[in-house]
Design an enzyme around this catalytic site. Structure first.
Site, PDB file in Angstrom:
ATOM      1  N   ASP A 370       0.938  -1.306   0.150  1.00 33.31           N
ATOM      2  CA  ASP A 370       0.053   0.012   0.137  1.00 33.31           C
ATOM      3  C   ASP A 370       0.696   1.133  -0.038  1.00 33.31           C
ATOM      4  O   ASP A 370       2.125   1.003   0.379  1.00 33.31           O
ATOM      5  CB  ASP A 370      -0.963  -0.221   1.084  1.00 33.31           C
ATOM      6  CG  ASP A 370      -1.865   1.101   1.235  1.00 33.31           C
ATOM      7  OD1 ASP A 370      -2.447   1.448   0.399  1.00 33.31           O
ATOM      8  OD2 ASP A 370      -1.884   1.749   2.319  1.00 33.31           O
ATOM      9  N   ASP A 372      -0.204   5.070   1.001  1.00 32.55           N
ATOM     10  CA  ASP A 372      -0.357   6.208   2.006  1.00 32.55           C
ATOM     11  C   ASP A 372      -0.697   5.309   3.326  1.00 32.55           C
ATOM     12  O   ASP A 372      -1.638   4.587   3.481  1.00 32.55           O
ATOM     13  CB  ASP A 372      -1.893   6.975   1.558  1.00 32.55           C
ATOM     14  CG  ASP A 372      -1.458   7.661   0.446  1.00 32.55           C
ATOM     15  OD1 ASP A 372      -0.459   8.274  -0.005  1.00 32.55           O
ATOM     16  OD2 ASP A 372      -2.493   7.532  -0.635  1.00 32.55           O
ATOM     17  N   TYR A 381      -6.143  12.931   0.676  1.00 33.20           N
ATOM     18  CA  TYR A 381      -6.168  12.784  -0.771  1.00 33.20           C
ATOM     19  C   TYR A 381      -4.925  13.433  -1.578  1.00 33.20           C
ATOM     20  O   TYR A 381      -4.962  14.705  -1.855  1.00 33.20           O
ATOM     21  CB  TYR A 381      -7.209  12.996  -1.767  1.00 33.20           C
ATOM     22  CG  TYR A 381      -8.410  12.002  -1.255  1.00 33.20           C
ATOM     23  CD1 TYR A 381      -8.298  10.528  -1.282  1.00 33.20           C
ATOM     24  CD2 TYR A 381      -9.573  12.274  -0.392  1.00 33.20           C
ATOM     25  CE1 TYR A 381      -9.475   9.845  -1.151  1.00 33.20           C
ATOM     26  CE2 TYR A 381     -10.608  11.565  -0.015  1.00 33.20           C
ATOM     27  CZ  TYR A 381     -10.364  10.275  -0.228  1.00 33.20           C
ATOM     28  OH  TYR A 381     -11.555   9.331   0.283  1.00 33.20           O
ATOM     29  N   ARG A 469     -10.511  -2.399  -6.566  1.00 39.70           N
ATOM     30  CA  ARG A 469     -10.563  -1.719  -5.453  1.00 39.70           C
ATOM     31  C   ARG A 469     -10.303  -2.809  -4.167  1.00 39.70           C
ATOM     32  O   ARG A 469     -11.142  -3.715  -4.104  1.00 39.70           O
ATOM     33  CB  ARG A 469     -11.731  -1.249  -5.108  1.00 39.70           C
ATOM     34  CG  ARG A 469     -11.982  -0.313  -3.907  1.00 39.70           C
ATOM     35  CD  ARG A 469     -13.294   0.461  -3.925  1.00 39.70           C
ATOM     36  NE  ARG A 469     -13.653   0.838  -2.600  1.00 39.70           N
ATOM     37  CZ  ARG A 469     -12.992   2.012  -1.944  1.00 39.70           C
ATOM     38  NH1 ARG A 469     -12.563   2.865  -2.617  1.00 39.70           N
ATOM     39  NH2 ARG A 469     -13.616   2.192  -0.596  1.00 39.70           N
TER      40      ARG A 469
END
Length: 563
Positions: A370, A372, A381, A469
């Protein structure tokens, strides 16, 4: 649920649909059927022009071509086919098409269990009819065939996977060589036709203008693809261009088309079968939609994007527009060109980059990471690469993975794109900036994969229940195909339970959740029993890597302790 004992099923006949795009959308159902009956041999009965799609697919053991143009033509031909099938000992027939003819063949062949929808007056031909329910708004067509397998007790989501066989790859490469296309040329394919009717076609002169823009601004080599019947449309596009294009109309059989679409960097198309093929093999797609329903039949996959103009009369599902074709004519050249450039540029960071450390053998181990809250601080964001801040110890952890022989792949949800808070270009800039900073530290990334979608927010091209997703496995599946990775020797690490949960889709893969980023909140929910505990929880990336390498027999120590 239909009561059929899987232990009694040894041979299954699947009657496939007749259109290329529709056939692609049955692939998740085939995989679900294979999981439900792992001991059974699955044979696909498909029309000749789509049967090649199933060659080499891991869920398919055999293919029978349904030759209605000669061998199986008329009543006699169907009886001949039924006799052949009756001698093959099928225990179960699964009928995906809704037509009477599709159910008639298994009935004539006396296959004892016949499952499908009771449509078109064929209820008496089925032993186990599946109730046909009204599809809610926004439900994708891929679910129709999945629901048949679910009625049998199967499960699965709309994740498309179309393997590209060596034969298809060679056919595509040979076709391009024969037309003077160099392997290094940055190819973009255009599919401006549509067998369905003229209403689905964006104007040819606009395809030509976008093609010229791609040549001028990105040096693209334009390939025009379509059937022999669509060749006049392709010739109009070529004639309207200032730059030369390679017209392959009528020159691609299905095998060559699959191989060619794997080779290109982008497919720009109307709502066509080629659109679904490209999406299923992981090629980025930009599709112009007008009279058809983008939510029901749009391309699936992380690299697919849709351009459409909302008008009150769309989707009308008509073959010919009775008024002014406003759903298509209001889609401008500038809008499509901008989207195409953005997809191409984003794709530079979402597909495997050129590596300077050689080409590892297929079957390499990987760390799927991943972004962030895992490698860099989670600032919301993020759209500005100047704000990138590494989490302490993250760079050392990545270097340890690299030394241990693991390839590094970023897999990141960026739903801010769907929400309109950042653009795909913003995401690309941040990813490119991160990759550059890591490269300066001697840590090359092998790939960056991004999901810009959200199931509830954004315009139709982003508002979708996609297969990429997280925690759905689409991004990792794509990376495995692109980079030749071995999931069973790999690890996935992130600051959400959903990151670690990705490992469950890949037998042997390890999954680790961190307490950095959102991990502190996630850990509290685990403690409260609100979330399931992952295989392992670590304080940060450095601790996670130390634990994982110890489990894997690695010798690198990165100076921390696992949680």
């Amino acid at each position: 649920m239909i009561d059929i004992d899987p232990q009694e099923i040894r041979r299954i006949l699947v009657r496939e649909v007749s259109w290329v795009g529709d056939a692609i959308l049955t692939l998740p159902a085939l995989e679900a059927l294979d999981r439900l009956f792992p001991q059974a041999e699955i044979t696909v009965l498909a029309n000749g022009w789509v049967s090649g799609l199933f060659a080499g697919h891991p869920a398919v053991d055999a293919i029978i071509a349904y030759r209605t143009e000669d061998l199986h033509r008329g009543i006699r031909g169907r009886v001949r086919l039924a006799r052949e099938l009756s001698s093959d000992g099928f225990d179960l027939a699964v009928v995906f098409p809704n037509s009477l003819d599709a159910a008639l063949i298994p009935w004539l062949a006396r296959i004892p269990r016949r499952v499908g929808y009771p449509t078109d007056g064929r209820r008496f031909l089925l032993t186990h009819p599946v109730p046909l329910q009204t599809a809610p708004a926004g439900r994708h067509q891929v679910e129709r065939s999945l629901d048949i397998v679910r009625a049998l007790g199967g499960d699965g989501g709309p994740s498309l996977r179309l393997p590209v066989t060596p034969e298809a790859r060679e056919s595509g490469e040979r076709l391009l060589r024969d037309h003077g296309v160099d392997p290094a040329d940055p190819c973009v394919a255009l599919n401006p036709g549509s067998i369905y009717g003229s209403a689905k076609r964006w104007p040819v002169e606009r395809f030509a203008a976008v093609a010229d823009g791609l040549v001028d601004q990105r040096g693209a080599r334009i390939l025009l693809i379509g059937s022999a019947g669509e060749r006049p449309i392709l010739e109009q596009v070529a004639a309207g261009m200032r730059r030369p294009a390679v017209n392959l109309g009528g020159r691609t059989d299905l095998s060559a088309l699959v191989g060619l679409l794997e080779r290109v960097r982008l497919l720009l198309a109307n709502d066509t079968g080629a659109m679904h093929i490209a999406a299923a093999i992981g090629t980025p797609v930009l599709a112009v939609f007008g009279p058809t329903d983008a939510e029901a039949t749009g391309p699936l996959g992380g690299g697919a994007r849709i351009v459409r103009e909302p008008v009150p009369c769309s989707p009308c599902l008509l073959r010919e527009c009775p008024i002014d074709h406003r759903c298509m004519t209001r889609v401008t050249v500038d809008r499509v060109l901008h989207a195409a450039l953005e997809v191409l540029d984003t794709n530079r960071g979402s597909r495997p980059p050129t590596r300077s450390r050689g080409s590892p053998a297929r079957g390499s181990s990987a760390a799927f990471l991943d972004r962030d809250g895992t490698i860099i601080e989670d600032l919301g964001y993020l759209g500005d690469p100047a704000k990138i801040r590494f989490i302490p110890g993250a760079v050392e952890a990545l270097r340890a993975l690299l030394r241990a022989g693991f390839r590094l792949v970023l897999v990141t949800n960026q739903a801010g794109v769907a929400r309109g808070l950042i653009s795909e270009a913003d995401v690309r800039r941040v990813n490119d900036g991160l990759a550059a900073l890591l490269a300066e530290a001697g840590i090359p990334l092998d790939g960056i994969y991004v999901c810009p979608h959200h199931p509830e927010y954004g315009p139709p091209e982003y508002r979708r229940d996609c297969d990429c997703r997280k925690p759905k496995p689409g991004m990792i599946q794509q990376a495995v195909r692109d980079l030749g990775l071995e999931p069973a020797r790999s690890v996935v690490i992130g600051d959400h339970v959903s990151d670690a949960a990705l490992a469950r889709a890949f037998p042997g893969m390890r999954g680790i959740m961190l307490r950095t980023g959102h991990g502190a909140e996630q850990w509290q929910k685990i403690q409260n029993g609100e979330l399931a505990r992952p295989e392992h929880v670590a304080d940060d990336l450095r601790a996670a890597v130390e634990w994982f390498l110890a489990q894997a027999g690695g010798r690198d120590v990165v100076g921390s302790h696992p949680a």
